[in-house]
Structures are given as structure tokens and as C-alpha cells.
Design a protein around this motif. Structure first.
Motif, mmCIF file in Angstrom:
data_model
loop_
_atom_site.group_PDB
_atom_site.id
_atom_site.type_symbol
_atom_site.label_atom_id
_atom_site.label_comp_id
_atom_site.label_asym_id
_atom_site.label_seq_id
_atom_site.Cartn_x
_atom_site.Cartn_y
_atom_site.Cartn_z
ATOM 1 N N ILE A 78 0.863 -1.179 0.000
ATOM 2 C CA ILE A 78 0.000 0.000 0.000
ATOM 3 C C ILE A 78 0.897 1.226 0.000
ATOM 4 O O ILE A 78 1.634 1.474 0.962
ATOM 5 C CB ILE A 78 -0.935 0.011 1.220
ATOM 6 N N ASP A 83 -1.224 3.576 5.501
ATOM 7 C CA ASP A 83 -1.661 2.202 5.248
ATOM 8 C C ASP A 83 -3.176 2.014 5.242
ATOM 9 O O ASP A 83 -3.702 1.081 5.865
ATOM 10 C CB ASP A 83 -1.042 1.245 6.275
ATOM 11 N N LEU A 86 -5.163 -1.616 5.194
ATOM 12 C CA LEU A 86 -4.154 -2.659 5.421
ATOM 13 C C LEU A 86 -4.759 -3.961 5.932
ATOM 14 O O LEU A 86 -4.531 -5.029 5.358
ATOM 15 C CB LEU A 86 -3.095 -2.146 6.410
ATOM 16 N N ARG A 90 -5.169 -7.472 3.915
ATOM 17 C CA ARG A 90 -4.455 -8.638 4.435
ATOM 18 C C ARG A 90 -5.413 -9.802 4.655
ATOM 19 O O ARG A 90 -5.064 -10.966 4.432
ATOM 20 C CB ARG A 90 -3.746 -8.254 5.736
ATOM 21 N N VAL A 97 0.624 -8.663 2.376
ATOM 22 C CA VAL A 97 0.300 -7.247 2.217
ATOM 23 C C VAL A 97 0.974 -6.454 3.324
ATOM 24 O O VAL A 97 0.916 -6.837 4.503
ATOM 25 C CB VAL A 97 -1.224 -7.006 2.289
ATOM 26 N N THR A 98 1.615 -5.352 2.967
ATOM 27 C CA THR A 98 2.126 -4.411 3.961
ATOM 28 C C THR A 98 1.906 -3.005 3.426
ATOM 29 O O THR A 98 1.440 -2.801 2.318
ATOM 30 C CB THR A 98 3.611 -4.668 4.270
ATOM 31 N N GLY A 99 2.227 -2.014 4.255
ATOM 32 C CA GLY A 99 2.097 -0.619 3.871
ATOM 33 C C GLY A 99 3.360 0.143 4.219
ATOM 34 O O GLY A 99 4.223 -0.353 4.962
ATOM 35 N N GLU A 102 3.692 0.683 8.241
ATOM 36 C CA GLU A 102 4.029 -0.530 8.993
ATOM 37 C C GLU A 102 5.475 -0.935 8.747
ATOM 38 O O GLU A 102 6.228 -1.220 9.693
ATOM 39 C CB GLU A 102 3.106 -1.676 8.594
#
Length: 246
Positions: A78, A83, A86, A90, A97-99, A102
Motif C-alpha cells: 500500500i 496504510d 491494510l 491482508r 500485504v504491507t504498507g 508498517e
């Protein structure tokens, strides 16, 4: 070759282009980066309302990306320091998935206590809440927001570098931290430009996001196939297609 899907949850094509270039450089030639842009929402996320809409826009952009003939992503990033969406992404994605936020929190915490510098005054409490929800509040010493938004900073790189270098140096000295996160998709590349003027490591949120998204081994997925667990009404055809009974 691995496939990294970057979701820009605002509607700015210039931010997407910035993300594409910096994420691809950080990922290397063994990764194909594909950046998609929100189909609705704000040109730049700068308050609670635009952040709330951006969570929906991120889900919609992800569903639309999966509906194309392109290969399914091996990881999703992201591309917003905040995020949005998020946890929902996920929950819905078989790929990790991450942002940007994070990933930056995790990277900065390896150095010790850290501060955040970002554009847009309303981001302070929003990022504090995010850090709390991600279990990072103890390591986060403080958040320094400058008045211009990320979009305004990106539009004036020379002026932004002077302002952000001072803000990062002030945050490091006043808070006694071991690292400073320079957060925001629009600020990609500026951490390296200000590093020589700051006495502690400056974390580029886009670089941190890229590296964490592509970490090996990845976190195990929550599901085997992409999908939502509710049947949508009134949303995009791509989102409805991923709901039950579609």
C-alpha cells in the motif's frame, strides 16, 4: 521473476509514477513492479475523511488489478504512509500485504526509539493511532508534522529538502531518538537527500515498504485464493466478483 503490486490509494497519477520509479529501483531487476491508482477518492490523503475513503479505494484498486490478464502478485504494498485498508487487504489477499508506515515502523525500531517526520498537520493523531494498533507505540518517541502536505512538498523538491532536513534534525536532537522516518509516498527519495544533515539514520518509507513487502520468507497467507467474505451491494463489479456466490 517476482511480481509486486503497489496500490496508490489516492487519485494522483504523479504520485503513482513516483512510486513506480522508486519502488522498482528499491526492488531491483529481479522484481516486476506494477503500480495501480485509486479510481476514486482524494488526490492526496490528508485528513480522516480522505483516509476512510482511501481504504475502500485501495480494496477496489486491488480487485480491479486482479481482474486484468496480468499475473497475480506475489506481494502487495500500500503506497501511502498511513496504510489505509491494510487489515482488510491482508484478510482478503493470498499474497502478503504491507504498507509504507508498517514497514517503516519495523525498520526504524531496529535502531531503537524513533520519530516520524511527515507532511500534513492532521497526520499526527492518525499516525499515533496506527502505531498503537500495530504495537509500535512504545518505540515511537514523537511525530513531527510540517505544514505543507506531501503533495505540496513533492511539488517543490528543493524547498522540501531544506524544510525536511531541519525537521528531521530537530526531531532527532529534541527527542533523542536513534532513527527518524521520513514518511510519505510524495517524499520518496528525499531521505537520501537530507541524510548528511541529520545525526541519525533517516528511513525512506518507500524503500522500507519495498524491502519489507519482498521479505523472505514471507508471512503465511490467511487464505489460498483472493476474495471477500461478504456479498457487496452497490460497489464495483470487480469487488462484487470476489464476494461469495459470485
Amino acid at each position: 521473476m517476482r511480481e509486486l503490486l503497489v496500490i496508490n490509494p489516492n487519485t494522483s497519477a504523479s504520485v503513482s509514477a513516483l512510486l513506480q520509479g522508486h519502488v522498482q529501483a528499491a526492488a531491483g531487476s529481479h522484481v516486476r513492479v506494477r503500480t495501480v491508482t485509486a479510481r476514486f477518492g482524494a488526490p492526496y490523503i490528508a485528513d480522516e475523511a480522505s483516509f476512510a475513503v482511501a481504504g475502500h479505494a485501495a480494496l477496489d484498486a486491488w480487485a480491479a488489478a486482479l481482474a486484468t490478464p496480468e499475473r497475480a502478485p506475489d506481494a502487495v504494498l500500500i503506497g501511502c504512509f498511513g496504510d489505509p485498508g491494510l487489515m482488510a487487504l491482508r484478510e482478503s489477499s493470498p499474497a502478503p500485504v504491507t504498507g509504507l508506515a508498517e514497514a517503516s515502523f519495523i525498520e526504524a525500531a531496529r535502531h531503537g526509539r524513533y520519530a516520524i517526520v511527515t507532511g500534513g498537520e492532521r497526520w499526527g493523531p492518525m499516525l499515533q493511532r496506527l502505531a498503537q494498533s500495530l504495537g509500535q507505540a512504545q518505540q515511537l518517541a514523537g511525530i513531527h508534522t510540517v505544514v505543507p502536505t506531501g503533495a505540496q512538498l513533492a511539488a517543490d523538491p528543493a524547498g522540501a529538502q531544506r524544510l525536511l532536513a531541519q525537521a528531521c534534525a530537530d526531531a532527532a536532537r529534541q527527542l533523542g531518538v536513534q532513527a527518524v522516518i521520513l514518511g510519505g509516498a510524495g517524499l520518496a527519495g528525499m531521505a537520501a537527500a537530507v541524510q548528511s544533515l541529520v545525526p541519525v539514520p533517516v528511513i525512506d518509507s518507500v524503500v522500507a515498504g519495498t524491502h519489507w513487502a519482498l521479505r523472505s520468507p514471507p508471512l503465511p497467507p490467511l487464505r489460498a485464493t483472493p476474495g471477500f467474505d461478504v456479498a457487496w451491494q452497490g460497489l464495483s463489479a470487480e469487488m462484487r466478483a470476489l464476494g461469495p456466490g459470485a
